[in-house]
Design a protein around this motif. Structure first.
Motif, PDB file in Angstrom:
ATOM      1  N   ALA A  42      58.424-112.605  88.512  1.00  0.00           N
ATOM      2  CA  ALA A  42      57.418-113.709  88.272  1.00  0.00           C
ATOM      3  C   ALA A  42      57.903-115.253  88.718  1.00  0.00           C
ATOM      4  O   ALA A  42      57.112-115.760  89.096  1.00  0.00           O
ATOM      5  N   GLY A  43      59.018-115.444  88.119  1.00  0.00           N
ATOM      6  CA  GLY A  43      59.766-116.674  88.383  1.00  0.00           C
ATOM      7  C   GLY A  43      60.265-116.926  89.625  1.00  0.00           C
ATOM      8  O   GLY A  43      60.733-118.014  89.924  1.00  0.00           O
ATOM      9  N   LYS A  44      60.512-116.085  90.306  1.00  0.00           N
ATOM     10  CA  LYS A  44      61.317-116.512  91.639  1.00  0.00           C
ATOM     11  C   LYS A  44      60.275-116.237  92.832  1.00  0.00           C
ATOM     12  O   LYS A  44      59.525-115.700  93.212  1.00  0.00           O
ATOM     13  N   VAL A  45      60.437-117.570  93.845  1.00  0.00           N
ATOM     14  CA  VAL A  45      59.526-117.845  94.868  1.00  0.00           C
ATOM     15  C   VAL A  45      60.695-117.174  96.167  1.00  0.00           C
ATOM     16  O   VAL A  45      61.581-117.842  96.288  1.00  0.00           O
ATOM     17  N   ALA A 119      73.743-119.948  82.106  1.00  0.00           N
ATOM     18  CA  ALA A 119      72.949-118.948  82.983  1.00  0.00           C
ATOM     19  C   ALA A 119      72.073-118.452  82.285  1.00  0.00           C
ATOM     20  O   ALA A 119      70.923-118.254  82.815  1.00  0.00           O
ATOM     21  N   TYR A 120      72.263-117.873  81.201  1.00  0.00           N
ATOM     22  CA  TYR A 120      71.021-117.114  80.344  1.00  0.00           C
ATOM     23  C   TYR A 120      69.973-118.021  80.068  1.00  0.00           C
ATOM     24  O   TYR A 120      68.905-117.353  80.228  1.00  0.00           O
ATOM     25  N   GLU A 121      70.065-119.322  79.780  1.00  0.00           N
ATOM     26  CA  GLU A 121      68.988-120.037  79.595  1.00  0.00           C
ATOM     27  C   GLU A 121      68.229-120.546  81.023  1.00  0.00           C
ATOM     28  O   GLU A 121      67.011-120.684  80.969  1.00  0.00           O
ATOM     29  N   THR A 122      68.858-120.555  82.088  1.00  0.00           N
ATOM     30  CA  THR A 122      68.261-120.767  83.422  1.00  0.00           C
ATOM     31  C   THR A 122      67.439-119.798  83.866  1.00  0.00           C
ATOM     32  O   THR A 122      66.400-119.809  84.202  1.00  0.00           O
ATOM     33  N   ILE A 123      67.911-118.317  83.235  1.00  0.00           N
ATOM     34  CA  ILE A 123      67.261-117.235  83.667  1.00  0.00           C
ATOM     35  C   ILE A 123      66.075-116.887  82.877  1.00  0.00           C
ATOM     36  O   ILE A 123      65.029-116.611  83.232  1.00  0.00           O
ATOM     37  N   PHE A 124      66.305-116.945  81.446  1.00  0.00           N
ATOM     38  CA  PHE A 124      65.192-116.501  80.571  1.00  0.00           C
ATOM     39  C   PHE A 124      64.469-117.696  79.895  1.00  0.00           C
ATOM     40  O   PHE A 124      63.755-117.510  78.956  1.00  0.00           O
ATOM     41  N   GLY A 125      65.264-118.950  80.116  1.00  0.00           N
ATOM     42  CA  GLY A 125      64.633-120.160  79.340  1.00  0.00           C
ATOM     43  C   GLY A 125      62.918-120.415  79.569  1.00  0.00           C
ATOM     44  O   GLY A 125      62.472-120.993  78.643  1.00  0.00           O
ATOM     45  N   GLN A 126      62.765-120.292  80.896  1.00  0.00           N
ATOM     46  CA  GLN A 126      61.278-120.386  80.990  1.00  0.00           C
ATOM     47  C   GLN A 126      60.356-119.126  80.794  1.00  0.00           C
ATOM     48  O   GLN A 126      59.030-119.191  81.004  1.00  0.00           O
ATOM     49  N   VAL A 127      60.870-118.035  80.264  1.00  0.00           N
ATOM     50  CA  VAL A 127      60.259-116.744  80.207  1.00  0.00           C
ATOM     51  C   VAL A 127      59.143-116.982  79.088  1.00  0.00           C
ATOM     52  O   VAL A 127      57.786-116.579  79.554  1.00  0.00           O
ATOM     53  N   PRO A 128      59.248-117.953  77.809  1.00  0.00           N
ATOM     54  CA  PRO A 128      58.013-118.036  77.256  1.00  0.00           C
ATOM     55  C   PRO A 128      56.753-118.482  77.856  1.00  0.00           C
ATOM     56  O   PRO A 128      55.581-118.158  77.607  1.00  0.00           O
ATOM     57  N   ARG A 129      56.861-119.703  78.537  1.00  0.00           N
ATOM     58  CA  ARG A 129      55.710-120.293  79.480  1.00  0.00           C
ATOM     59  C   ARG A 129      55.383-119.355  80.232  1.00  0.00           C
ATOM     60  O   ARG A 129      54.091-118.970  80.596  1.00  0.00           O
ATOM     61  N   ILE A 130      56.030-118.499  81.150  1.00  0.00           N
ATOM     62  CA  ILE A 130      55.741-117.538  82.134  1.00  0.00           C
ATOM     63  C   ILE A 130      55.051-116.456  81.536  1.00  0.00           C
ATOM     64  O   ILE A 130      53.869-116.185  81.813  1.00  0.00           O
ATOM     65  N   VAL A 131      55.664-115.907  80.420  1.00  0.00           N
ATOM     66  CA  VAL A 131      54.820-114.825  79.597  1.00  0.00           C
ATOM     67  C   VAL A 131      53.440-115.092  79.123  1.00  0.00           C
ATOM     68  O   VAL A 131      52.495-114.534  79.025  1.00  0.00           O
ATOM     69  N   PHE A 132      53.341-116.612  78.461  1.00  0.00           N
ATOM     70  CA  PHE A 132      52.280-116.824  77.860  1.00  0.00           C
ATOM     71  C   PHE A 132      51.254-117.009  79.014  1.00  0.00           C
ATOM     72  O   PHE A 132      49.872-116.622  78.942  1.00  0.00           O
ATOM     73  N   ALA A 133      51.303-117.505  80.257  1.00  0.00           N
ATOM     74  CA  ALA A 133      50.410-117.572  81.323  1.00  0.00           C
ATOM     75  C   ALA A 133      50.281-116.270  81.652  1.00  0.00           C
ATOM     76  O   ALA A 133      49.096-115.961  82.096  1.00  0.00           O
ATOM     77  N   SER A 134      51.156-115.337  81.804  1.00  0.00           N
ATOM     78  CA  SER A 134      51.075-113.920  82.009  1.00  0.00           C
ATOM     79  C   SER A 134      50.058-113.211  81.246  1.00  0.00           C
ATOM     80  O   SER A 134      49.305-112.317  81.605  1.00  0.00           O
ATOM     81  N   MET A 135      50.314-113.523  79.843  1.00  0.00           N
ATOM     82  CA  MET A 135      49.465-112.584  78.978  1.00  0.00           C
ATOM     83  C   MET A 135      48.045-112.979  78.980  1.00  0.00           C
ATOM     84  O   MET A 135      47.174-112.166  79.041  1.00  0.00           O
ATOM     85  N   ALA A 188      56.039-127.688  86.837  1.00  0.00           N
ATOM     86  CA  ALA A 188      57.305-126.951  86.562  1.00  0.00           C
ATOM     87  C   ALA A 188      58.167-127.713  87.520  1.00  0.00           C
ATOM     88  O   ALA A 188      57.770-127.731  88.642  1.00  0.00           O
ATOM     89  N   GLU A 189      59.530-127.639  87.137  1.00  0.00           N
ATOM     90  CA  GLU A 189      60.532-128.127  88.021  1.00  0.00           C
ATOM     91  C   GLU A 189      60.507-127.275  89.117  1.00  0.00           C
ATOM     92  O   GLU A 189      60.739-125.814  89.173  1.00  0.00           O
ATOM     93  N   GLY A 190      60.605-127.692  90.437  1.00  0.00           N
ATOM     94  CA  GLY A 190      60.586-127.052  91.851  1.00  0.00           C
ATOM     95  C   GLY A 190      59.191-126.628  92.268  1.00  0.00           C
ATOM     96  O   GLY A 190      59.243-125.993  93.514  1.00  0.00           O
ATOM     97  N   TRP A 191      58.111-126.724  91.452  1.00  0.00           N
ATOM     98  CA  TRP A 191      56.841-126.204  91.737  1.00  0.00           C
ATOM     99  C   TRP A 191      56.062-127.727  92.086  1.00  0.00           C
ATOM    100  O   TRP A 191      55.544-128.379  91.229  1.00  0.00           O
ATOM    101  N   THR A 192      55.585-127.850  93.353  1.00  0.00           N
ATOM    102  CA  THR A 192      54.690-128.955  93.866  1.00  0.00           C
ATOM    103  C   THR A 192      53.335-128.345  93.769  1.00  0.00           C
ATOM    104  O   THR A 192      53.021-127.259  93.395  1.00  0.00           O
ATOM    105  N   THR A 193      52.220-129.165  93.521  1.00  0.00           N
ATOM    106  CA  THR A 193      50.907-128.625  93.306  1.00  0.00           C
ATOM    107  C   THR A 193      50.474-127.777  94.698  1.00  0.00           C
ATOM    108  O   THR A 193      49.929-126.972  94.701  1.00  0.00           O
ATOM    109  N   HIS A 194      50.877-128.531  95.737  1.00  0.00           N
ATOM    110  CA  HIS A 194      50.837-127.628  96.995  1.00  0.00           C
ATOM    111  C   HIS A 194      51.259-126.022  96.955  1.00  0.00           C
ATOM    112  O   HIS A 194      50.896-125.312  97.255  1.00  0.00           O
ATOM    113  N   LEU A 195      52.509-126.095  96.570  1.00  0.00           N
ATOM    114  CA  LEU A 195      53.195-124.848  96.384  1.00  0.00           C
ATOM    115  C   LEU A 195      52.438-123.805  95.526  1.00  0.00           C
ATOM    116  O   LEU A 195      52.332-122.722  95.800  1.00  0.00           O
ATOM    117  N   VAL A 196      52.075-124.324  94.180  1.00  0.00           N
ATOM    118  CA  VAL A 196      51.193-123.545  93.179  1.00  0.00           C
ATOM    119  C   VAL A 196      50.019-123.064  93.777  1.00  0.00           C
ATOM    120  O   VAL A 196      49.535-121.817  94.049  1.00  0.00           O
TER     121      VAL A 196
END
Length: 247
Positions: A42-45, A119-135, A188-196
């Motif tokens: 989910a987190g990779k474009v 590196a662990y925080e980079t990969i999994f640090g945004q999981v809570p937000r992504i998972v909340f949205a995913s849920m 989110a960092e790296g995500w513009t409105t257009h990209l979303v």
């Protein structure tokens, strides 16, 4: 009412759960794909170059997450809305546990000689937000998908399976995408409105496209399971509330 010598059509409330041989396997497959898609995809474009269009971004999870919707179609078509609802709640609970586990594991202080915390925080640090949205998206989208498919099956008297699977996916994946991408990535960092917006509509179109392409496989899986279980379930008189997990 008998469809063939081996498949009996019946209302969902008459199905004996003790005779279902493959329901638990389908449930396990659904939950596994759901969790892995949320963590790994989910987190990779990613980006592909399309003829006449050029570079086009898409969420990497598109490659595998739609399989969970196909399994959702299989569950509703073969076992009925109530048992699909139970699986949706199991998947929801598993995703919630994954979010809590990710938060705890990332928050634990690392050992001094362990160098991978950043590196662990980079990969999994945004999981809570992504998972909340995913849920939120998963819960709403899956129930819309299952409800539309179950209703259409009764209305069409079991005919035109392709129409039911594609139609329910258009509705369910539309709800899923409209909820997920703004909640997960807006600001989110790296995500513009257009990209979303671009990724949202691209994902929705690709998910529906995947459903269309995999229709022959969906037919085969559903037919195989119906023959193995010996039944074809119709949701006549079913209570379609999503706010229960019982069958």
């Amino acid at each position: 009412m008998t469809r063939s010598a081996h498949i009996t059509a019946m209302s969902a409330d008459r199905v004996d759960g003790g005779r279902l041989r493959h329901y638990d396997v389908v449930m396990a497959a659904f939950v596994a794909i759901l969790l892995l898609s949320n963590v790994l995809g989910a987190g990779k474009v990613a980006q592909v170059r399309l003829p006449l269009i050029g570079d086009w971004p898409f969420g990497a999870g598109i490659l595998f997450f739609p399989v969970s919707y196909i399994i959702g179609d299989v569950l509703t078509e073969v076992y009925g809305y109530a048992r699909a609802r139970r699986v949706i709640w199991v998947g929801f609970a598993a995703t919630l546990f994954m979010a809590v586990m990710a938060w705890v594991v990332v928050a634990l202080p690392p050992a001094p000689d362990w160098r991978n915390q950043v590196a662990y925080e980079t990969i999994f640090g945004q999981v809570p937000r992504i998972v909340f949205a995913s849920m939120c998206a998963f819960w709403a989208g899956e129930f819309v998908n299952s409800y539309v498919l179950a209703r259409m099956k009764v209305l069409t008297e079991g005919r035109h399976l392709w129409m039911r699977t594609i139609g329910s996916t258009i509705a369910g994946q539309g709800v899923d995408s409209v909820i997920f991408y703004p909640l997960a990535f807006w600001g989110a960092e790296g995500w513009t409105t257009h990209l979303v917006v671009v990724v949202l509509f691209t994902q929705w179109a690709l998910k529906v496209g995947w459903e269309v392409l995999l229709t022959p496989l969906t037919y085969w899986v559903i037919g195989t399971l119906k023959r193995a279980e010996g039944l074809d379930v119709y949701d006549r008189g079913t209570d379609f509330t999503p706010f229960r997990a019982g069958v």
